[in-house]
Write a protein that holds these residues in place. Structure first.
Motif, PDB file in Angstrom:
ATOM      1  N   TYR A 282      41.411  35.130  28.846  1.00 51.84           N
ATOM      2  CA  TYR A 282      42.161  35.983  30.144  1.00 51.84           C
ATOM      3  C   TYR A 282      42.315  37.010  30.219  1.00 51.84           C
ATOM      4  O   TYR A 282      41.193  37.237  31.872  1.00 51.84           O
ATOM      5  CB  TYR A 282      43.885  36.185  29.042  1.00 51.84           C
ATOM      6  CG  TYR A 282      44.429  37.249  30.701  1.00 51.84           C
ATOM      7  CD1 TYR A 282      44.997  36.643  31.360  1.00 51.84           C
ATOM      8  CD2 TYR A 282      44.365  39.090  30.328  1.00 51.84           C
ATOM      9  CE1 TYR A 282      46.524  37.456  32.374  1.00 51.84           C
ATOM     10  CE2 TYR A 282      45.184  39.861  31.367  1.00 51.84           C
ATOM     11  CZ  TYR A 282      45.887  38.394  32.077  1.00 51.84           C
ATOM     12  OH  TYR A 282      46.371  39.807  33.308  1.00 51.84           O
ATOM     13  N   ARG A 283      40.938  38.108  29.796  1.00 49.33           N
ATOM     14  CA  ARG A 283      40.512  38.931  29.657  1.00 49.33           C
ATOM     15  C   ARG A 283      38.851  38.599  30.390  1.00 49.33           C
ATOM     16  O   ARG A 283      38.496  39.487  31.640  1.00 49.33           O
ATOM     17  CB  ARG A 283      39.432  39.855  28.440  1.00 49.33           C
ATOM     18  CG  ARG A 283      40.805  40.757  28.390  1.00 49.33           C
ATOM     19  CD  ARG A 283      40.953  40.978  26.601  1.00 49.33           C
ATOM     20  NE  ARG A 283      40.366  40.696  25.610  1.00 49.33           N
ATOM     21  CZ  ARG A 283      40.790  40.371  24.438  1.00 49.33           C
ATOM     22  NH1 ARG A 283      42.706  40.398  24.854  1.00 49.33           N
ATOM     23  NH2 ARG A 283      41.130  39.479  23.746  1.00 49.33           N
ATOM     24  N   GLN A 284      39.071  37.842  30.386  1.00 52.62           N
ATOM     25  CA  GLN A 284      36.786  37.055  31.015  1.00 52.62           C
ATOM     26  C   GLN A 284      37.466  36.880  32.375  1.00 52.62           C
ATOM     27  O   GLN A 284      37.068  37.313  33.346  1.00 52.62           O
ATOM     28  CB  GLN A 284      36.243  36.320  29.857  1.00 52.62           C
ATOM     29  CG  GLN A 284      35.080  35.272  30.932  1.00 52.62           C
ATOM     30  CD  GLN A 284      34.334  34.380  30.180  1.00 52.62           C
ATOM     31  OE1 GLN A 284      35.669  34.011  29.206  1.00 52.62           O
ATOM     32  NE2 GLN A 284      33.186  34.076  30.341  1.00 52.62           N
ATOM     33  N   SER A 285      38.844  35.805  32.495  1.00 55.13           N
ATOM     34  CA  SER A 285      38.855  36.313  33.903  1.00 55.13           C
ATOM     35  C   SER A 285      39.462  36.730  34.822  1.00 55.13           C
ATOM     36  O   SER A 285      39.088  36.866  36.106  1.00 55.13           O
ATOM     37  CB  SER A 285      40.326  35.054  33.332  1.00 55.13           C
ATOM     38  OG  SER A 285      40.642  34.152  34.502  1.00 55.13           O
ATOM     39  N   THR A 286      40.133  37.580  34.291  1.00 58.77           N
ATOM     40  CA  THR A 286      40.637  39.106  34.915  1.00 58.77           C
ATOM     41  C   THR A 286      39.283  39.788  35.609  1.00 58.77           C
ATOM     42  O   THR A 286      39.020  39.961  36.721  1.00 58.77           O
ATOM     43  CB  THR A 286      41.594  39.804  34.369  1.00 58.77           C
ATOM     44  OG1 THR A 286      42.382  38.541  33.743  1.00 58.77           O
ATOM     45  CG2 THR A 286      42.108  41.034  34.721  1.00 58.77           C
ATOM     46  N   SER A 287      38.458  40.121  34.428  1.00 59.27           N
ATOM     47  CA  SER A 287      37.180  40.845  34.831  1.00 59.27           C
ATOM     48  C   SER A 287      36.507  39.812  35.744  1.00 59.27           C
ATOM     49  O   SER A 287      36.103  40.642  36.856  1.00 59.27           O
ATOM     50  CB  SER A 287      36.537  40.993  33.551  1.00 59.27           C
ATOM     51  OG  SER A 287      35.149  41.333  33.336  1.00 59.27           O
ATOM     52  N   LYS A 288      36.952  38.771  35.782  1.00 60.97           N
ATOM     53  CA  LYS A 288      35.528  38.219  36.756  1.00 60.97           C
ATOM     54  C   LYS A 288      36.328  37.780  38.015  1.00 60.97           C
ATOM     55  O   LYS A 288      35.714  37.969  39.448  1.00 60.97           O
ATOM     56  CB  LYS A 288      35.388  36.393  35.757  1.00 60.97           C
ATOM     57  CG  LYS A 288      33.941  35.803  35.388  1.00 60.97           C
ATOM     58  CD  LYS A 288      34.157  34.787  35.331  1.00 60.97           C
ATOM     59  CE  LYS A 288      32.497  34.428  34.538  1.00 60.97           C
ATOM     60  NZ  LYS A 288      32.583  32.652  34.345  1.00 60.97           N
ATOM     61  N   THR A 289      37.597  37.446  38.162  1.00 63.71           N
ATOM     62  CA  THR A 289      38.622  37.450  39.401  1.00 63.71           C
ATOM     63  C   THR A 289      38.625  38.673  40.160  1.00 63.71           C
ATOM     64  O   THR A 289      38.438  38.925  41.120  1.00 63.71           O
ATOM     65  CB  THR A 289      39.656  36.672  39.465  1.00 63.71           C
ATOM     66  OG1 THR A 289      40.559  37.521  38.473  1.00 63.71           O
ATOM     67  CG2 THR A 289      39.712  35.361  38.694  1.00 63.71           C
ATOM     68  N   SER A 290      38.569  39.554  39.500  1.00 63.09           N
ATOM     69  CA  SER A 290      38.727  41.587  40.055  1.00 63.09           C
ATOM     70  C   SER A 290      37.411  41.287  41.110  1.00 63.09           C
ATOM     71  O   SER A 290      38.264  42.285  41.836  1.00 63.09           O
ATOM     72  CB  SER A 290      39.315  41.860  39.044  1.00 63.09           C
ATOM     73  OG  SER A 290      37.531  42.277  38.401  1.00 63.09           O
ATOM     74  N   LYS A 291      36.960  40.640  40.928  1.00 60.19           N
ATOM     75  CA  LYS A 291      35.501  41.202  41.754  1.00 60.19           C
ATOM     76  C   LYS A 291      35.063  40.102  42.687  1.00 60.19           C
ATOM     77  O   LYS A 291      34.265  40.390  43.325  1.00 60.19           O
ATOM     78  CB  LYS A 291      33.945  40.816  41.113  1.00 60.19           C
ATOM     79  CG  LYS A 291      34.196  42.231  39.598  1.00 60.19           C
ATOM     80  CD  LYS A 291      33.001  41.957  39.136  1.00 60.19           C
ATOM     81  CE  LYS A 291      32.799  42.537  37.802  1.00 60.19           C
ATOM     82  NZ  LYS A 291      33.502  42.779  36.329  1.00 60.19           N
ATOM     83  N   TYR A 292      36.285  38.757  42.860  1.00 61.01           N
ATOM     84  CA  TYR A 292      36.416  38.063  43.834  1.00 61.01           C
ATOM     85  C   TYR A 292      36.254  38.738  45.500  1.00 61.01           C
ATOM     86  O   TYR A 292      37.965  39.359  45.788  1.00 61.01           O
ATOM     87  CB  TYR A 292      36.919  36.695  43.689  1.00 61.01           C
ATOM     88  CG  TYR A 292      36.234  35.958  42.767  1.00 61.01           C
ATOM     89  CD1 TYR A 292      34.562  36.513  41.947  1.00 61.01           C
ATOM     90  CD2 TYR A 292      36.854  34.901  41.945  1.00 61.01           C
ATOM     91  CE1 TYR A 292      34.427  35.481  40.945  1.00 61.01           C
ATOM     92  CE2 TYR A 292      36.306  34.424  40.557  1.00 61.01           C
ATOM     93  CZ  TYR A 292      34.710  34.513  40.565  1.00 61.01           C
ATOM     94  OH  TYR A 292      34.270  33.416  39.027  1.00 61.01           O
TER      95      TYR A 292
END
Length: 120
Positions: free
Chosen positions: A18-28
């Protein structure tokens, strides 16, 4: 925050994925999300092809779909291990929303995707 986002945070908010996904998608950008959807749909279409052609769940073509599915998740959201992918596969047959996504393409596809993922 949408009801869906609240559910995701409640269920997986304390996980690395979840943390990794949130980190990635926050920049999309919107374009990034569209590209992620294209990759996910491409993997689903590989499953549709394999299922529609009655390929065995452990056939090379079906397993290509399994690999594409895991690769798209890893590329766009979080590191998706085989174990994590198997957990997702269970959700695809147990959660009506996911089941509807796959079975909406072809009746029985959700179970086929589940079985193919578990066959790896």
């Amino acid at each position: 925050m949408s009801l869906y986002e609240e559910e995701v945070q409640a269920r997986w908010g304390d996980t690395d994925a979840y943390r990794q996904s949130t980190s990635k998608t926050s920049k999309y950008s919107k374009e990034d999300f569209a590209a992620a959807k294209v990759d996910q749909e491409a993997a689903t279409e590989l499953f549709v092809y394999a299922f529609g052609n009655s390929l065995a769940i452990d056939s090379p073509k079906t397993q290509e779909a399994v690999i594409a599915h895991r690769a798209a998740i890893t590329k766009w959201f979080y590191d998706c291990s085989v174990e994590m992918q198997k957990n997702l596969a269970v959700m695809y047959v147990e959660d009506p929303r996911f089941k509807e996504y796959y079975d909406g393409r072809v009746k029985g596809l959700a179970q086929y995707v589940h079985d193919a993922i578990w066959a790896q």
